[in-house]
Design an enzyme around this catalytic site. Structure first.
Site, PDB file in Angstrom:
ATOM      1  N   LYS A 149      41.178  39.875  83.717  1.00  0.00           N
ATOM      2  CA  LYS A 149      40.938  40.291  82.326  1.00  0.00           C
ATOM      3  C   LYS A 149      39.558  40.929  82.199  1.00  0.00           C
ATOM      4  O   LYS A 149      38.584  40.448  82.787  1.00  0.00           O
ATOM      5  CB  LYS A 149      41.046  39.070  81.401  1.00  0.00           C
ATOM      6  CG  LYS A 149      40.870  39.373  79.916  1.00  0.00           C
ATOM      7  CD  LYS A 149      41.005  38.114  79.091  1.00  0.00           C
ATOM      8  CE  LYS A 149      40.832  38.386  77.600  1.00  0.00           C
ATOM      9  NZ  LYS A 149      40.966  37.156  76.794  1.00  0.00           N
ATOM     10  N   SER A 201      44.407  37.424  73.404  1.00  0.00           N
ATOM     11  CA  SER A 201      43.776  38.682  73.735  1.00  0.00           C
ATOM     12  C   SER A 201      44.044  39.159  75.157  1.00  0.00           C
ATOM     13  O   SER A 201      43.736  40.297  75.513  1.00  0.00           O
ATOM     14  CB  SER A 201      42.259  38.560  73.525  1.00  0.00           C
ATOM     15  OG  SER A 201      41.706  37.554  74.351  1.00  0.00           O
ATOM     16  N   SER A 221      44.552  32.716  73.718  1.00  0.00           N
ATOM     17  CA  SER A 221      44.542  34.003  74.410  1.00  0.00           C
ATOM     18  C   SER A 221      45.106  33.998  75.826  1.00  0.00           C
ATOM     19  O   SER A 221      45.345  35.057  76.390  1.00  0.00           O
ATOM     20  CB  SER A 221      43.119  34.578  74.425  1.00  0.00           C
ATOM     21  OG  SER A 221      42.743  34.965  73.123  1.00  0.00           O
TER      22      SER A 221
END
Length: 502
Positions: free
Chosen positions: A112, A187, A211
């Site tokens: 990420k 996210s 997330s």
């Protein structure tokens, strides 16, 4: 491809791949062989590369080919194929020289883009940091590399991790592999989309409030938010001082366990618990209220299947305080976000202040951030202190609940709805009710963030629309390995989500 088929594939392709190191080094492994490799789980791929059934370079090339074939998902923000292949060749050379392979030998792992990497820029999803190069890797990246893994690019995310859709205004929206018009969750949407689409079997995500778990649920994956502090958080942009936790998304619980073993250096064998020994707690109040009809159907059917297979379901109302978990999470995040980001930018010498960065933040995140996390709308210090006190009480009461019920985990639908359409940022319809987006996708996941307890996502199946629906299993603090063992057992009953039709 089931386990028997995978083993057959590996044997059949040994001549084309595993025994042909020279061909692999030249990148000339047949495309058909490479395409089959992308169906392997991380555990299977590492085992095959460690045995020499396939070369690491051949496997890396297969994943890169798959990523190149699916640009419409916008899963990666940065992907340097040359770096990936060089890391793979290095792993092959070391193995050929007799080096002892690590737990993640040769595995390319998407990371990420809120997790610092030296070799690739880390943007945190925002334009002002597009080219920022951290001086050191995040601690979790260091641990994965030490175990033999390699960074496979940086995945797209919701800007500043401040949202649940991964509709990134700076770098474009990430799209759900099951329906390109739907969100992959946020996210960590890029990490989940990459794994669901078979660009990689395992990826690094990060969870403040949902997330890791929301993208896993939206993309038909498994995901682990570990006990807070179980994995190191150095080099990960935080939104708070008490919630942010890195963790994995994958297609199997065994791969989550592999990630956990690599990061914690706990290589003890881990297998499924006997179903008859598993007590699953269910609290109908709050977690099962107001659900979309398809979510409720799939979650109810999952419970029925688990009970029929021998698991013990314990109906036990959770403490009333848990209904305040969304309020507590929202207050703490809103109060701490600006200072947390500003402190991170300064600590890692990003070359820009919070105000300088925020000036170019996309409108959707800027509007939300101003409404929630900047003066005069930011919660007061008194509200923040009250939220922290509620959080402590919630953690204590849930610890007592687990002790009283003997439940290994509390099970509930991860979300109220299947993945909403891209562009919906305000509210969704649940039946005839208009429900705020935050509640619809993240209400049930607030408790895991507030308590810091480990949370595991399992697929419940596909809704009639073909969209994935997930279940969350919340365990008591520090029970990560037990929760993974429970997950292995439950996954053997519930199965995996079918792959997206891409």
């Amino acid at each position: 491809m089931d386990r028997v088929d995978r083993r057959a594939f590996l044997k059949q392709s040994a001549q084309a791949v595993g025994a042909a190191t020279i061909l692999a080094m030249e990148g000339s492994v047949p495309a058909a062989a490479r395409s089959g490799l992308t169906d392997l789980t991380a555990t299977e791929a590492v085992a095959a590369m460690t045995r020499g059934d396939i070369t690491t370079e051949a496997y890396a090339q297969a994943l890169l080919d798959r990523a190149a074939a699916l640009p419409q998902l916008n899963a990666f923000r940065v992907l340097d194929g040359d770096l990936v292949l060089e890391a793979a060749r290095d792993a092959d050379r070391k193995r050929a020289a007799g080096a002892r392979p690590g737990l993640l030998h040769g595995l390319p792992i998407p990371v990420k883009d809120s997790v610092n990497t030296v070799a690739l820029p880390t943007s945190y999803g925002t334009a002002a940091l597009r080219d920022f190069r951290p001086a050191v890797d995040a601690a979790v990246v260091t641990a994965l590399k030490a175990a033999g893994g390699a960074v496979m690019g940086k995945t797209n995310l919701h800007e500043l991790s401040f949202g649940w859709t991964s509709n990134n205004g700076a770098f474009g929206p990430v799209r759900n592999p099951y329906d390109l018009t739907r969100i992959p969750g946020g996210s960590s949407g890029g990490s989940a989309a990459a794994v669901a689409a078979r660009m990689a079997p395992l990826a690094v995500a990060e969870d403040t409030w949902a997330s890791i778990r929301l993208p896993a649920a939206c993309c038909g994956l498994v995901g682990l938010r570990p006990t807070y502090g179980r994995y190191p958080d150095d080099g990960i942009m935080p939104l708070t001082s008490v919630f942010d936790q890195v963790g994995p998304v994958a297609r199997t619980v065994a791969d989550l366990a592999l990630f956990d073993a690599a990061v914690t250096r706990d290589g003890r064998p881990l297998g499924p618990l006997p179903l008859k020994d598993i007590r699953i707690g269910v609290s109908r109040a709050f977690f099962w209220e107001g659900l979309d009809a398809e979510v409720e159907r799939l979650a109810t059917e999952a419970l029925r299947r688990l009970t029929s297979a021998g698991a013990v379901v314990v109906e036990a109302p959770a403490p009333e305080i848990v209904s305040r978990s969304p309020e507590v999470a929202a207050t703490i995040i809103s109060f701490e976000a600006q200072a947390s980001i500003a402190g991170f930018l300064a600590r890692y010498q990003a070359g820009v202040s919070f105000d300088g960065m925020f000036a170019s933040v996309s409108d959707n995140v800027k509007t939300l951030f101003k409404a929630l996390a900047l003066p005069p709308n930011r919660p007061s210090r008194e509200q923040h202190e009250a939220a922290l006190a509620l959080r402590a009480a919630m953690t204590a009461q849930m610890t007592d609940w687990f002790a009283r019920t003997g439940a290994a985990a509390l099970l509930f639908p991860a979300t109220m709805v299947p993945p909403p359409p891209i562009g919906v940022e305000d509210a969704v319809m649940v039946g005839s009710m208009r429900v705020p987006l935050a509640a619809a996708v993240a209400r049930n996941m607030a408790l895991g963030s507030c308590t810091g307890f480990p949370s595991l996502i399992l697929p419940a199946g596909l809704a009639g629309s073909g969209l994935p629906v997930g279940l969350e299993l919340l365990g008591p603090g520090g029970s990560d390995r037990t929760l993974l063992a429970v997950g292995l057992a439950l996954a053997s009953v519930l199965g995996s989500a079918p792959p997206p039709n891409l």
